[in-house]
Motif scaffolding. Structure first.
Motif, PDB file in Angstrom:
ATOM      1  N   GLN A 176      48.210  38.859  17.426  1.00 37.43           N
ATOM      2  CA  GLN A 176      47.368  37.708  17.744  1.00 37.43           C
ATOM      3  C   GLN A 176      46.505  37.975  18.970  1.00 37.43           C
ATOM      4  O   GLN A 176      45.319  37.611  19.004  1.00 37.43           O
ATOM      5  CB  GLN A 176      48.235  36.471  17.979  1.00 37.43           C
ATOM      6  N   THR A 177      47.089  38.600  19.986  1.00 31.84           N
ATOM      7  CA  THR A 177      46.347  38.896  21.216  1.00 31.84           C
ATOM      8  C   THR A 177      45.200  39.860  20.957  1.00 31.84           C
ATOM      9  O   THR A 177      44.069  39.649  21.410  1.00 31.84           O
ATOM     10  CB  THR A 177      47.289  39.478  22.287  1.00 31.84           C
ATOM     11  N   LEU A 178      45.469  40.936  20.214  1.00 35.58           N
ATOM     12  CA  LEU A 178      44.449  41.933  19.921  1.00 35.58           C
ATOM     13  C   LEU A 178      43.331  41.344  19.058  1.00 35.58           C
ATOM     14  O   LEU A 178      42.156  41.718  19.214  1.00 35.58           O
ATOM     15  CB  LEU A 178      45.073  43.141  19.220  1.00 35.58           C
ATOM     16  N   MET A 179      43.678  40.436  18.161  1.00 39.07           N
ATOM     17  CA  MET A 179      42.662  39.802  17.324  1.00 39.07           C
ATOM     18  C   MET A 179      41.794  38.839  18.122  1.00 39.07           C
ATOM     19  O   MET A 179      40.606  38.661  17.821  1.00 39.07           O
ATOM     20  CB  MET A 179      43.326  39.049  16.168  1.00 39.07           C
ATOM     21  N   LEU A 180      42.375  38.226  19.147  1.00 39.27           N
ATOM     22  CA  LEU A 180      41.653  37.224  19.925  1.00 39.27           C
ATOM     23  C   LEU A 180      40.726  37.842  20.970  1.00 39.27           C
ATOM     24  O   LEU A 180      39.727  37.228  21.358  1.00 39.27           O
ATOM     25  CB  LEU A 180      42.659  36.291  20.610  1.00 39.27           C
ATOM     26  N   LEU A 181      41.036  39.035  21.442  1.00 43.51           N
ATOM     27  CA  LEU A 181      40.265  39.665  22.521  1.00 43.51           C
ATOM     28  C   LEU A 181      38.762  39.788  22.234  1.00 43.51           C
ATOM     29  O   LEU A 181      37.944  39.518  23.120  1.00 43.51           O
ATOM     30  CB  LEU A 181      40.851  41.041  22.845  1.00 43.51           C
ATOM     31  N   PRO A 182      38.330  40.204  21.013  1.00 40.03           N
ATOM     32  CA  PRO A 182      36.883  40.341  20.766  1.00 40.03           C
ATOM     33  C   PRO A 182      36.100  39.046  20.976  1.00 40.03           C
ATOM     34  O   PRO A 182      34.903  39.102  21.284  1.00 40.03           O
ATOM     35  CB  PRO A 182      36.817  40.778  19.291  1.00 40.03           C
ATOM     36  N   TYR A 183      36.752  37.892  20.824  1.00 39.93           N
ATOM     37  CA  TYR A 183      36.059  36.610  20.986  1.00 39.93           C
ATOM     38  C   TYR A 183      35.537  36.432  22.415  1.00 39.93           C
ATOM     39  O   TYR A 183      34.531  35.743  22.636  1.00 39.93           O
ATOM     40  CB  TYR A 183      37.003  35.466  20.616  1.00 39.93           C
ATOM     41  N   PHE A 184      36.211  37.044  23.381  1.00 45.59           N
ATOM     42  CA  PHE A 184      35.843  36.876  24.784  1.00 45.59           C
ATOM     43  C   PHE A 184      34.881  37.963  25.266  1.00 45.59           C
ATOM     44  O   PHE A 184      34.542  38.006  26.455  1.00 45.59           O
ATOM     45  CB  PHE A 184      37.105  36.878  25.652  1.00 45.59           C
ATOM     46  N   ILE A 185      34.463  38.843  24.383  1.00 49.69           N
ATOM     47  CA  ILE A 185      33.470  39.857  24.737  1.00 49.69           C
ATOM     48  C   ILE A 185      32.077  39.248  24.569  1.00 49.69           C
ATOM     49  O   ILE A 185      31.766  38.680  23.536  1.00 49.69           O
ATOM     50  CB  ILE A 185      33.619  41.106  23.848  1.00 49.69           C
ATOM     51  N   SER A 186      31.253  39.362  25.589  1.00 53.99           N
ATOM     52  CA  SER A 186      29.915  38.762  25.540  1.00 53.99           C
ATOM     53  C   SER A 186      29.052  39.446  24.485  1.00 53.99           C
ATOM     54  O   SER A 186      29.268  40.614  24.130  1.00 53.99           O
ATOM     55  CB  SER A 186      29.243  38.855  26.909  1.00 53.99           C
ATOM     56  N   ALA A 187      28.047  38.705  24.020  1.00 52.68           N
ATOM     57  CA  ALA A 187      27.140  39.242  23.000  1.00 52.68           C
ATOM     58  C   ALA A 187      26.371  40.454  23.526  1.00 52.68           C
ATOM     59  O   ALA A 187      26.007  41.356  22.761  1.00 52.68           O
ATOM     60  CB  ALA A 187      26.172  38.156  22.543  1.00 52.68           C
TER      61      ALA A 187
END
Length: 317
Positions: free
Chosen positions: A122-133
């Motif tokens: 779950q953590t690894l899947m969620l991390l990309p969401y917090f990467i800026s465009a």
């Protein structure tokens, strides 16, 4: 006191009594209420910018009224329907794939028995969401760049021909790449809602299914999927409101000013950005926003009406 006044007073008394009864829940809702007032209702007078020739000195309410003149730019350019079509098509792909992939991943994660592995996933899947465009665009460029991109370096090392993805001849590939990049970035976040719904299934129901000898596939089909259906419908309805509004950050940072890819990647936001940055015409940009909001409102109302006819309990109102 008239009968009407008595009824109104009675309704107010009932409303206040209900508020007092659920004051804890109302207190928890205060941040959300303040958020929507500040960012959804307070800016509504700013819609006037779409119908005036905005002047910095005069302000919103002092600028000269021009009516629908700002909307002429959209229709006279001849690109409105093409851009609207592509924006809706992209967002429709995002809407379908984002929700169904997230629902699938939520079900798969729920089947994981080891807690440490489940939390790590779950953590690894969620991390990309917090990467800026911006960083996503830089990452994509460093992967697909012709001269020193990771993909072409690998192809060269294998003795294969390099791929010129940033040229017009390869523009047809970018819609698929953009959808994949969108999925990579938001799937982890979207999974949370569906996973929470699965976690909300009553333990008695699951225990009864185990006693009856239901296997994992039968449990998913007859218990979890029906429970996820209302959540899916509501999220799809909410998404319809923004189906005409493209993800400017995603498209602009991935495609940038590469005109060779505009034929397949240009959406309303990127087109308006280029058109308005030359003269900083905020009135035209506001007209675009009003047009998008109006189309989104109509789509939400139509979809809600259709769902109400099919499954009344799943409609928003």
């Amino acid at each position: 006191m008239t009968e009407l006044e008595k009824r109104q007073k009675g309704k107010i008394a009932v409303f206040l009594a209900e508020c007092g009864k659920h004051k804890t829940l109302l207190f928890m809702c205060i941040p959300a209420i303040v958020f929507f007032i500040a960012f959804s209702y307070a800016p509504l007078p700013g819609l006037r910018v779409a119908f005036v020739k905005y002047n910095y000195k005069k302000g919103i309410f002092g600028s000269d009224w021009v009516g629908l003149a700002n909307f002429k730019f959209l229709f006279q350019s001849g690109d409105l329907w093409r851009l609207t079509y592509k924006t809706i098509l992209y967002n429709f792909a995002f809407l379908i794939f984002d929700n169904f992939v997230a629902m699938f991943m939520a079900i798969m994660i729920n089947e994981i028995t080891r807690k440490l592995f489940k939390k790590t996933t779950q953590t690894l899947m969620l991390l990309p969401y917090f990467i800026s465009a911006v960083l996503v665009g830089l990452l994509v460029y460093n992967i697909f760049n012709y001269d020193y991109g990771f993909l072409n370096r690998v192809l060269s090392a294998l003795g294969m021909q390099k791929v010129k993805l940033y040229q017009e001849s390869q523009a047809h590939v970018w819609p698929f790449l953009i959808v994949l990049i969108q999925l990579w970035q938001v799937t982890g976040y979207n999974t949370i809602v569906y996973f929470a719904t699965i976690m909300g299934i009553e333990a008695d129901t699951l225990e009864a299914s185990r006693i009856d000898g239901v296997n994992a596939f039968q449990r998913i089909r007859y218990i979890e999927l029906p429970m996820l259906k209302p959540t899916l419908v509501i999220l799809l309805l909410f998404s319809m409101g923004g189906i005409v509004k493209g993800n400017f950050g995603l498209f602009y940072n991935i495609v940038g000013q590469n005109s060779a890819l505009y034929g397949t990647t240009d959406i309303i936001e990127t087109y308006v950005y280029r058109a308005t940055m030359n003269d900083f015409n905020f009135s035209t940009a506001s007209a675009i926003g009003f047009y998008q909001s109006l189309i989104g409102f109509v789509l939400v109302m139509v979809c809600n009406r259709v769902i109400k006819q099919i499954e009344p309990e799943y409609s928003l109102f």
